[in-house]
Design a protein around this motif. Structure first.
Motif, PDB file in Angstrom:
ATOM      1  N   GLY A  69      38.887  -6.316 -35.788  1.00  0.00           N
ATOM      2  CA  GLY A  69      38.444  -5.129 -35.069  1.00  0.00           C
ATOM      3  C   GLY A  69      38.224  -3.951 -35.988  1.00  0.00           C
ATOM      4  O   GLY A  69      37.217  -3.234 -35.899  1.00  0.00           O
ATOM      5  N   LEU A  70      39.156  -3.727 -36.911  1.00  0.00           N
ATOM      6  CA  LEU A  70      39.007  -2.623 -37.856  1.00  0.00           C
ATOM      7  C   LEU A  70      37.823  -2.862 -38.779  1.00  0.00           C
ATOM      8  O   LEU A  70      37.074  -1.925 -39.097  1.00  0.00           O
ATOM      9  CB  LEU A  70      40.299  -2.472 -38.671  1.00  0.00           C
ATOM     10  CG  LEU A  70      40.291  -1.393 -39.761  1.00  0.00           C
ATOM     11  CD1 LEU A  70      39.994  -0.027 -39.159  1.00  0.00           C
ATOM     12  CD2 LEU A  70      41.612  -1.385 -40.517  1.00  0.00           C
ATOM     13  N   ARG A  73      34.654  -2.000 -36.983  1.00  0.00           N
ATOM     14  CA  ARG A  73      34.505  -0.546 -36.812  1.00  0.00           C
ATOM     15  C   ARG A  73      34.095   0.120 -38.111  1.00  0.00           C
ATOM     16  O   ARG A  73      33.246   1.020 -38.132  1.00  0.00           O
ATOM     17  CB  ARG A  73      35.807   0.054 -36.278  1.00  0.00           C
ATOM     18  CG  ARG A  73      36.104  -0.294 -34.832  1.00  0.00           C
ATOM     19  CD  ARG A  73      37.224   0.572 -34.276  1.00  0.00           C
ATOM     20  NE  ARG A  73      38.489   0.338 -34.961  1.00  0.00           N
ATOM     21  CZ  ARG A  73      39.369  -0.588 -34.614  1.00  0.00           C
ATOM     22  NH1 ARG A  73      39.112  -1.368 -33.572  1.00  0.00           N
ATOM     23  NH2 ARG A  73      40.486  -0.746 -35.276  1.00  0.00           N
ATOM     24  N   GLU A 491      31.252  -7.854 -31.793  1.00  0.00           N
ATOM     25  CA  GLU A 491      32.419  -7.009 -31.637  1.00  0.00           C
ATOM     26  C   GLU A 491      33.652  -7.889 -31.690  1.00  0.00           C
ATOM     27  O   GLU A 491      33.558  -9.110 -31.665  1.00  0.00           O
ATOM     28  CB  GLU A 491      32.368  -6.237 -30.325  1.00  0.00           C
ATOM     29  CG  GLU A 491      32.203  -7.139 -29.124  1.00  0.00           C
ATOM     30  CD  GLU A 491      31.973  -6.364 -27.845  1.00  0.00           C
ATOM     31  OE1 GLU A 491      32.008  -6.982 -26.768  1.00  0.00           O
ATOM     32  OE2 GLU A 491      31.750  -5.147 -27.916  1.00  0.00           O
TER      33      GLU A 491
END
Length: 500
Positions: A69-70, A73, A491
């Motif tokens: 997830g990081l 992002r 994502e």
């Protein structure tokens, strides 16, 4: 969102096969638990305490933990490729704003002073000796003699065809740049997801090989002890040592591959290459973004509706058609020039009553319309043909992009199917290898064999576990590729069911 992996089963000392340790993390997260056979007393490794990534040399390279997830992002924050595409959108929007302002006038404020000494020619052809001077202040500039201002105070100058069609063309250009920017972002996110999965897979492979190396070291020790006691051959001890060296070399290569994967991920995220990235550990999660049983025809229809590349190429076709209409009407619409000026003007000469009279008000208003036919019409015809060629090129680019989208969807769908089959085959191979190893271990416990005899079974079991790991990584990567191929933005999803 951080990916969560299914926890691996913890082995109990003396209740799990020693040779299962390397793959428990992979099989545990994949829902394939090992049996509770006793560990051979002659080959007893260190107890398994769950999946754990192997740390690099911390005194040489700093490590930084990162989850999927990081990573995704960060990919949209400082990635230069994504930022370049975003700036292209800003440029296109600025051009659109300029196109909308074509029929808005410009404003000029200034003044000029004119001084002449010597001969001038009058309108009837006679030569006059004139000393004159004049001054103008106000809207516009360059008021000399009887002529209008060269730079009107308020001026509109535009081709009516350009004023009508340039905003339409600019709107299509913005749509094309926006589609390209989204496509670039999706490609970068897909590359980041694939690089992260490569990294977590490389870390798990290192862990499996390191654990196998520790277990094989016990076999080497026992084989050497048997040879020294006369219960085995020295050739068996040498063979075990050779296998250990090969496995150690394989683990070293895996360490190098892990470092390369971390560096590639750092490059994609535009991070300091001196910091080695590492995942939180816990095994490789199984990710489901699109069910494997969705028909490829349905996926193709979705991709044709959603892929940003197709939006961009369609917008370019629209842009080319606007250009064609613009060139077709060009000779029939005029260039319009409208100017208005107002200010204070004064002056005089040696032939007037005053050398320099007082400044007084002055206004000028000019309107002109000019129709232009380039090269007796042949130039305009050439412009139209060039615009028609642009339509053909844009249509061909759209057709090529459509074919590429179809290829990507079918290829990613096939990769998902192949990864599922690979996982099932590898899982079955693990079961067979475990059974073979169990039988070899029981023979050794009963004194009917020698430690060297477990080498082949150990290698088969280790290879099967590594194949399961490769299958899970391939499945996750193919899922991301298929997800992006149908036009979705990659994502960080939650971990999926335990099996592909």
């Amino acid at each position: 969102m951080t990916l969560a992996a299914t926890p691996s089963p913890r082995g109990r000392k003396g209740t799990h096969l020693a040779w299962r340790l390397g793959a428990v993390a992979v099989l545990g997260m994949a829902g394939c638990h090992t049996s509770n056979d006793r560990v051979p007393t002659r080959v007893k490794p260190a107890a398994f305490v769950g999946p754990r990534p192997v740390s690099a040399n911390r005194h040489q390279t700093a490590e930084s933990p990162i989850d999927l997830g990081l990573a995704l992002r960060l990919a949209g924050v400082e990635n230069p490729t994504v930022n370049l595409a975003r700036e292209a959108i800003r440029e296109a929007r600025a051009e659109q704003q300029a196109a909308r302002a074509l029929l808005l006038p410009t404003v000029n404020v200034g003044g000029n002073f004119n001084l002449h000494r010597g001969n001038l020619q009058a309108a009837n052809g006679s030569i006059l000796d004139v000393d004159r001077q004049s001054l103008y202040l106000g809207g516009g500039a360059q008021a000399v003699g009887t002529g209008t201002l060269a730079f009107p105070g308020v001026r509109l100058f535009a081709h009516l065809g350009d004023a009508a069609y340039e905003p339409l063309a600019a709107r299509q250009r913005v749509g094309a740049r926006a589609g390209d920017a989204r496509a670039v972002q999706n490609d970068v996110l897909l590359d980041v997801a694939a690089a992260y999965l490569d990294l977590i897979g490389a870390e798990e492979r290192v862990r499996l090989l390191k654990q196998g190396e520790a277990d094989l070291g016990e076999v080497v020790r026992l084989a050497a002890a048997h040879a020294k006691a006369g219960q085995g051959r020295q050739a068996d001890a040498d063979r075990a040592a050779a296998h250990f060296q090969l496995l150690a070399r394989e683990a070293q290569v895996a360490e190098e591959e892990r470092a390369v994967a971390a560096a590639r991920l750092a490059r994609l995220l535009n991070l300091d290459p001196a910091v080695r990235l590492r995942t939180p550990g816990g095994g490789v999660p199984t990710i489901r973004l699109i069910p494997a049983d969705v028909p490829v025809e349905s996926l193709l229809e979705t991709a044709l509706r959603n892929r940003p590349e197709l939006f961009a190429r369609s917008a370019e076709v629209g842009l080319a058609r606007v250009r064609r209409r613009q060139e077709a009407v060009r000779p029939f619409l005029p260039v319009v020039s409208v100017g208005f000026s107002g200010g204070a003007f004064g002056g005089g000469s040696n032939r007037a009553s005053s050398d320099f009279g007082p400044l007084d008000g002055r206004t000028d208003f000019d309107v002109a319309a000019v129709w232009t036919v380039d090269g007796f019409g042949f130039g305009n015809r050439a412009r139209v043909r060039r615009a028609e060629a642009g339509i053909g090129q844009a249509a061909a680019a759209l057709q090529r992009a459509t074919a590429e989208v179809g290829r990507q969807v079918t290829e990613a769908h096939a990769q998902v199917q192949a990864a599922v089959e690979q996982f099932e085959t590898a899982t079955a191979a693990v079961s067979v290898a475990e059974e073979g190893f169990r039988l070899e271990a029981e023979r050794i416990e009963q004194g009917q064999g020698r430690p060297i005899e477990v080498l082949d079974s150990f290698r088969q079991l280790l290879d099967a576990r590594l194949e399961v790991l490769r299958a899970v990584v391939a499945f996750d990567t193919a899922q991301f590729r298929l997800f992006a191929a149908v036009g979705s933005t990659p994502e960080a999803p939650p971990a999926g069911p335990p099996r592909p």
